[in-house]
Scaffold this active site. Structure first.
Site, PDB file in Angstrom:
ATOM      1  N   GLU A 164       0.797  -1.229   0.000  1.00 10.92           N
ATOM      2  CA  GLU A 164       0.000   0.000   0.000  1.00 10.92           C
ATOM      3  C   GLU A 164       0.835   1.289   0.000  1.00 10.92           C
ATOM      4  OE1 GLU A 164      -3.046  -0.132   2.972  1.00 10.92           O
ATOM      5  OE2 GLU A 164      -3.959  -1.862   2.020  1.00 10.92           O
ATOM      6  N   GLU A 352      -5.361  -8.585   0.568  1.00 13.38           N
ATOM      7  CA  GLU A 352      -6.068  -8.263   1.818  1.00 13.38           C
ATOM      8  C   GLU A 352      -7.539  -7.964   1.532  1.00 13.38           C
ATOM      9  OE1 GLU A 352      -4.476  -5.168   4.349  1.00 13.38           O
ATOM     10  OE2 GLU A 352      -2.429  -5.809   3.931  1.00 13.38           O
TER      11      GLU A 352
HETATM   12  N1  LIG Z   1      -7.911   7.603   6.658  1.00 11.85           N
HETATM   13  N2  LIG Z   1      -7.823   6.631   6.041  1.00 11.85           N
HETATM   14  N3  LIG Z   1      -7.707   5.681   5.446  1.00 11.85           N
HETATM   15  C1  LIG Z   1      -8.542   5.153   4.431  1.00 11.85           C
HETATM   16  C2  LIG Z   1      -7.849   4.055   3.718  1.00 11.85           C
HETATM   17  C3  LIG Z   1      -7.008   3.215   4.640  1.00 11.85           C
HETATM   18  C4  LIG Z   1      -6.807   1.901   4.036  1.00 11.85           C
HETATM   19  N4  LIG Z   1      -6.147   1.058   5.020  1.00 11.85           N
HETATM   20  C5  LIG Z   1      -5.770  -0.114   4.647  1.00 11.85           C
HETATM   21  O1  LIG Z   1      -5.938  -0.496   3.532  1.00 11.85           O
HETATM   22  C6  LIG Z   1      -5.103  -0.990   5.693  1.00 11.85           C
HETATM   23  C7  LIG Z   1      -4.436  -2.155   5.226  1.00 11.85           C
HETATM   24  C8  LIG Z   1      -3.087  -2.488   5.819  1.00 11.85           C
HETATM   25  O2  LIG Z   1      -2.289  -3.223   4.901  1.00 11.85           O
HETATM   26  C9  LIG Z   1      -3.206  -3.303   7.117  1.00 11.85           C
HETATM   27  O3  LIG Z   1      -1.968  -3.266   7.792  1.00 11.85           O
HETATM   28  C10 LIG Z   1      -4.329  -2.735   7.983  1.00 11.85           C
HETATM   29  O4  LIG Z   1      -4.348  -3.390   9.245  1.00 11.85           O
HETATM   30  C11 LIG Z   1      -5.633  -2.968   7.236  1.00 11.85           C
HETATM   31  C12 LIG Z   1      -6.855  -2.567   8.070  1.00 11.85           C
HETATM   32  O5  LIG Z   1      -6.879  -1.178   8.251  1.00 11.85           O
HETATM   33  C13 LIG Z   1      -5.640  -2.246   5.918  1.00 11.85           C
END
Ligand SMILES: N=[N+]=NCCCCNC(=O)[C@@H]1[C@H]2[C@H](O)[C@@H](O)[C@H](O)[C@@H](CO)[C@@H]12
Length: 446
Positions: A164, A352
């Site tokens: 990401e 994910e």
């Molecule tokens: N403001 N704001 N933000 C909006 C977009 C945020 C997107 N967050 C992700 O995709 C993270 C991805 C990550 O790899 C993981 O380490 C996280 O634990 C997951 C759950 O959160 C997801």
């Protein structure tokens, strides 16, 4: 019943800082997340990854749980500060942890899938000119990635350079919600550029080492943007929201250029793109073997003249998770179709997908997380629909194997299919883990 392809790769995902703990063990030095989480007000109740799920010590038990669930693959990330605790100083004891983990996985016939960078930049790199703001970060990252390829190259079939880049640049240097917590949009785009450049240079190094049987790609979090109405101005807002979240990363990687409309919009805010050097886009767009897609939710936007992106989020009609993210499985289908149509025919993996819900251990000692089962099932249906139409989707990794340190939200948000009691470090397979076990066994969903 919906069947998946015979060799569909069923997995779960985690990341180093979110589960390992042992932050001072075997030579590890602080990352920017150690510093950020210890900074007043940055994380929920001042939570840190000091202990997390104590996975560094409990990895054997956790691999047993992976075997119990029956996953074919396990996506984890490697902590850069364990491997290079100081610039140029390799730490074999740090590497040994990952060798032990991989040995356990291979013993249980589980495919190791490694993410090279999942946000835990060594503090020493940040102290030298702001980490990803410093173009030298590319050199430091390639030295780190090359050491991983040398030591682990052929035992890891799937390598992911970055998790990401949007989060490790925009959310971290622009919005300030993640480490290092800067709020400077020019810095955010500089960081994004150097992260993408480091991706390209690492892929080139990987190719030169000719590692047999292993593939390399990158994981992007992608959020489809929809206009709130058919009004032209709302459609323009959605175009900019799409550029902000998705095209700024997809275009350089797959088309070898930053999107024109966003360059024009951003130039009004950040001035010159003098950090883009001759040949950079050629490097960033070197061919990769697969695309990792992290999907959680969509956005719906309406035009707002006063916002930098001319876009303002409006709430969608769907139910929300504990993160406040709208549940929209159909948008995953739309996203996959769009990627196939506009960007790549390469193999894709959903690296994910998952959700946080209010989980609690009931009298019977179980966690009846029906909402999470529903969430995963509906998104798997969307994935199956894409595959059924010839889409090149090869696997699906649930985020996450276990409850863990949810960044700025600390331990207040639970994404795991396995419950972690942080007082005792006891693991409890939630109903979703038992359900996922069956899905994998049958290679199908009802
Ligand atoms: N403001 N704001 N933000 C909006 C977009 C945020 C997107 N967050 C992700 O995709 C993270 C991805 C990550 O790899 C993981 O380490 C996280 O634990 C997951 C759950 O959160 C997801």
């Amino acid at each position: 019943m919906i069947k998946f392809p015979k060799d569909f790769l069923w997995g779960t995902a985690t990341s180093s800082y979110q589960i390992e703990g042992a932050v001072n063990e075997d030579g590890r030095t602080p990352s920017i997340w150690d510093t950020f989480s210890k900074t007043e007000g940055k994380t929920y109740n001042g939570h840190t990854g000091d202990v997390a799920c104590d996975h560094y010590h409990r990895y054997k038990e956790d691999v047993e749980i992976l075997k119990e669930i029956g996953v074919k693959a396990y996506r984890f990330s490697i902590a850069w500060p364990r491997i290079f605790p100081e610039e140029g100083k390799y730490n074999p004891k740090g590497m040994d942890f990952y060798k032990r983990l991989i040995d356990e996985l291979l013993k249980k016939d589980i495919m190791p899938t490694a993410t090279i960078y999942h946000w835990d930049l060594p503090q020493w790199a940040y102290d030298k000119g702001g980490g990803w703001l410093n173009r030298d970060s590319v050199k430091w990252y390639v030295e780190y990635a090359t050491k991983l390829f040398e030591e682990l190259g052929d035992v890891i079939p799937l390598w992911i350079t970055h998790n990401e880049p949007w989060c490790s640049s925009i959310l971290s240097y622009g919005i300030g919600e993640h480490a290092p917590g800067h709020k400077n949009y020019r810095e955010a785009l500089i960081a994004a550029h150097h992260i993408l450049l480091s991706h390209g240079e690492a892929v080139k190094a990987f190719r030169e080492m000719n590692i047999k049987g292993s593939k390399i790609g990158i994981t992007l979090n992608l959020t489809p943007a929809y206009p709130a109405s058919e009004k032209e101005e709302d459609k323009l807002a959605a175009q900019y929201a799409d550029g902000f979240a998705n095209r700024w990363f997809l275009d350089p990687i797959f088309k070898g250029n930053y999107p024109e409309d966003m360059m024009e919009l951003y130039s009004k805010i950040i001035g010159e793109f003098d950090f883009i050097k001759e040949g950079d886009l050629e490097t960033i767009s070197v061919p990769i073997d697969f695309l990792g897609v992290n999907y959680y939710t969509r956005s719906i936007v309406k035009y707002n003249e006063d916002s930098m992106l001319k876009a303002e989020n409006v709430p969608g009609p769907g139910k929300r998770t504990e993160m406040g993210w709208e549940i929209s499985p159909e948008s995953l289908y739309d996203l996959l179709k769009r990627l196939d149509r506009e960007y790549t025919k390469l193999p894709m993996y959903i690296t994910e997908n998952g959700a946080a819900f209010k989980d609690e251990v009931t009298e019977d000692g179980r966690v009846h997380d029906d909402e999470r089962i529903e969430y995963i099932k509906e998104h798997l249906k969307a994935a199956a629909k894409f595959i059924g139409e010839g889409g090149n989707l090869k696997g699906y990794f649930v985020w996450s194997l276990m409850d863990n340190f949810e960044w700025a939200h600390g331990y207040s948000k639970r994404f795991g299919i396995v419950y972690v009691d942080y007082e005792t470090q006891k693991r409890i397979l939630k109903d979703s883990a038992l359900w996922y076990k069956e899905v994998i066994q049958k290679n199908s969903i009802e």
